[in-house]
Design an enzyme around this catalytic site. Structure first.
Site, PDB file in Angstrom:
ATOM      1  N   LEU A 149      27.705   6.092   5.219  1.00  0.00           N
ATOM      2  CA  LEU A 149      26.406   5.440   5.031  1.00  0.00           C
ATOM      3  C   LEU A 149      26.208   5.066   3.567  1.00  0.00           C
ATOM      4  CD1 LEU A 149      23.628   4.724   6.431  1.00  0.00           C
ATOM      5  CD2 LEU A 149      22.802   6.884   5.507  1.00  0.00           C
ATOM      6  N   ASP A 157      20.291   8.500  19.821  1.00  0.00           N
ATOM      7  CA  ASP A 157      20.796   7.665  18.730  1.00  0.00           C
ATOM      8  C   ASP A 157      19.952   6.404  18.540  1.00  0.00           C
ATOM      9  OD1 ASP A 157      22.802   7.136  16.712  1.00  0.00           O
ATOM     10  OD2 ASP A 157      23.631   5.594  18.027  1.00  0.00           O
ATOM     11  N   HIS A 201      14.734   4.077  17.111  1.00  0.00           N
ATOM     12  CA  HIS A 201      14.625   2.635  16.847  1.00  0.00           C
ATOM     13  C   HIS A 201      13.771   1.917  17.895  1.00  0.00           C
ATOM     14  CE1 HIS A 201      17.524   3.669  13.959  1.00  0.00           C
ATOM     15  NE2 HIS A 201      18.634   3.396  14.631  1.00  0.00           N
TER      16      HIS A 201
HETATM   17  C1  BG6 Z   1      22.228   3.620  13.886  1.00  0.00           C
HETATM   18  C2  BG6 Z   1      22.995   4.237  15.012  1.00  0.00           C
HETATM   19  O1  BG6 Z   1      21.025   4.285  13.679  1.00  0.00           O
HETATM   20  O2  BG6 Z   1      21.952   2.265  14.197  1.00  0.00           O
HETATM   21  C3  BG6 Z   1      24.263   3.465  15.308  1.00  0.00           C
HETATM   22  O3  BG6 Z   1      23.312   5.579  14.683  1.00  0.00           O
HETATM   23  C4  BG6 Z   1      23.956   2.004  15.501  1.00  0.00           C
HETATM   24  O4  BG6 Z   1      24.903   3.990  16.450  1.00  0.00           O
HETATM   25  C5  BG6 Z   1      23.090   1.464  14.377  1.00  0.00           C
HETATM   26  O5  BG6 Z   1      25.195   1.308  15.543  1.00  0.00           O
HETATM   27  C6  BG6 Z   1      22.642   0.060  14.645  1.00  0.00           C
HETATM   28  O6  BG6 Z   1      22.017  -0.463  13.509  1.00  0.00           O
HETATM   29  P1  BG6 Z   1      22.019  -2.008  13.212  1.00  0.00           P
HETATM   30  O7  BG6 Z   1      21.146  -2.161  12.034  1.00  0.00           O
HETATM   31  O8  BG6 Z   1      23.439  -2.411  12.979  1.00  0.00           O
HETATM   32  O9  BG6 Z   1      21.480  -2.653  14.464  1.00  0.00           O
END
Ligand code: BG6
Length: 489
Positions: free
Chosen positions: A17, A236, A241
């Site tokens: 990250l 996750d 999200h």
């Molecule tokens: C992260 C998850 O929070 O978000 C991942 O742990 C996922 O598994 C990612 O791939 C997706 O983020 P973005 O911004 O690429 O849609």
């Protein structure tokens, strides 16, 4: 007034990250002139590394993506000169005392504030909070800590983590990131609703038939299986999200745009949500698939995934907000890895037009005639509204057309990465886009019972081929609530 400075310590500097998101975001902020005039960046991790080695690692990930201005290399150079490395143990106050000395050295007598970004597994959060707050807190300016999910695995472990951190940090100091809140179109949700007359009056059970929050990725876990297998797609993606998007979609208008007012409304709507039931969830896991002569690996083929894992890589769920505005409106979520496309969007399907004069023209299916508002978070950010329109010509034929606000056409602007926005907000002390502890608690409340039930009953996921549209069960779940997924056409 005395000169001031900000120091940013990335704890877990050698992790993925940090390399992929945090350092590039810090550089982009610097490049655009958003970092304070004087700043210091420290990478902190266990491995031994020199400043130069850290700089080499960081610079390999930095690109001048904003534009190719000539002075970019020069900017990278200047930025790297402000980056340093400190090796230490996460649970050692002493290690952070040594960091404190190095920080002071760079801060050179200015009024210094300190931001710690905990880019480490959550089981280390409390250790670092303890040793950092004791060993390296700012003495004159503020001290803030950014943490990122997973915040526990369920309501209990999350509460434990919250309490653990609260021993060493006040809620005010903790910045819980959900990087979806930093995405341009997610932030825009409130603007769309509350600064336009034409949407908000329709924003309720009276006019909205269902809401769909959809996340798909066209790649699998690819080496991240070790982390992923412990959590699965519900923890996750959905619990954080997707649920955050639902909260912003469904909340009442906040009293003001202040962080506390906004988060009060988010908590209210989250607490109005019904606990998800097992019969309202479908889970899936991708299996290998051969396409065009290429073999795409199944989840179980990922060497970092334990054998015979039943962890879901796909889930669909039907949720409900039991309040006056949303009573009875199904909120469908769908999230999956290794699907046919990469996309994140919110789809709002409106009710039928009462007494529709043109009904006959939709003889086969009135559902097809309803308006749909789509907020496409990524890729190709857009907001579009599907309306019925007369096909030009002498006859009377209708079709569905889009009123389409495509960002790339409307704005000649690069959209910043969500980490840029969030790190800048943390430096500015703006908490609107961060998760408050009671929000987190409410979010876990919705998902914990079903997560427990799935684990206790060892529910097997429905297998779906890599690159497909996911398990058929998701269609049945939607059909149960008279919903048709809008992303299937
Ligand atoms: C992260 C998850 O929070 O978000 C991942 O742990 C996922 O598994 C990612 O791939 C997706 O983020 P973005 O911004 O690429 O849609």
């Amino acid at each position: 007034s005395q000169l001031s400075t900000v120091s940013i310590t990335v704890v877990g500097a050698s992790g993925d990250l940090a390399k992929k998101k945090i350092f590039p975001a810090l550089f982009a902020l610097y490049y655009e002139g958003h970092l304070p005039e004087h700043f210091t960046i420290f990478g902190f991790a266990r491995s031994k590394m020199t400043n130069e080695e850290l700089r080499t690692t960081i610079s390999s990930t930095l690109t001048c993506r904003i534009d190719q201005r000539e002075n970019c290399a020069d900017k990278i150079d200047k930025f790297l000169q402000r980056c340093f490395y400190h090796s230490g143990q996460y649970n050692s106050e002493d290690s952070f005392r040594q960091l404190d000395i190095k920080l002071k050295d760079q801060e050179a007598g200015r009024v210094a504030s300190r931001l710690f970004y905990l880019s480490i597994p959550p089981n280390l959060f409390v250790d670092v909070a303890r040793s950092a707050s004791r060993g390296a807190s700012a003495t004159q300016g503020w001290t803030r800590v950014i943490v990122e999910k997973p915040f526990g695995r369920d309501a209990d472990s999350s509460a434990e983590l919250t309490n653990g951190l609260a021993q060493y940090l006040s809620e005010e100091q903790i910045y819980r990131i959900d990087h979806y809140l930093g995405k341009e179109l997610v932030e825009n949700l409130s603007v769309l609703r509350f600064s336009n007359l034409v949407f908000e009056p329709l924003w309720s059970r009276q006019y909205i038939r269902n809401v769909q929050v959809i996340f798909s990725e066209d790649f699998g876990t690819e080496g991240r299986g070790g982390y992923f297998d412990n959590y699965g797609i519900i923890r996750d993606i959905m619990q954080n999200h997707l649920l955050q998007m639902v909260a912003l979609f469904g909340m009442e208008a906040p009293v003001t745009l202040d962080a506390e007012d906004i988060r009060n409304e988010k908590v209210k709507v989250l607490r109005s949500m019904r606990k998800l039931k097992l019969e309202d969830v479908v889970i899936g896991q991708y299996k290998s698939h051969v396409k065009g002569g290429v073999k795409y690996p199944g989840y179980g083929d990922d060497p970092t995934v334990p054998k015979n894992s039943i962890t879901p890589t796909f889930a669909a769920a039907a949720l409900f907000i039991d309040n006056a505005r949303w009573d009875g409106v199904p909120i469908l979520m769908k999230a999956g890895k290794a699907l046919h496309t990469r996309r994140a969007e919110i789809r709002i399907q409106f009710r039928h037009v009462p007494g529709n004069l043109y009904k006959k023209l939709f003889a086969t299916d009135l559902d097809l005639a309803t308006n749909e508002l789509v907020i496409r978070v990524q890729p190709d950010e857009a907001i579009y509204l599907k309306i019925n329109n007369k096909v030009p010509g002498l006859g009377l034929r209708l079709d569905k057309s889009n009123l389409n606000l495509l960002y790339s056409e409307r704005y000649n602007k690069e959209i910043p990465d969500s980490y840029e926005r969030l790190i800048l907000d943390a430096i500015d002390g703006d908490k609107r886009l961060f998760i408050r502890n009671d929000e987190l608690e409410a979010a876990w409340g919705i998902f914990t019972p079903v997560l427990k039930a799935l684990e206790e009953k060892r529910v097997s996921p429905e297998l779906y081929p890599y690159g497909s549209r996911g398990p058929i069960g998701a269609y049945y779940l939607a059909a149960k609530y008279n919903v048709r997924w809008g992303d299937m056409g």
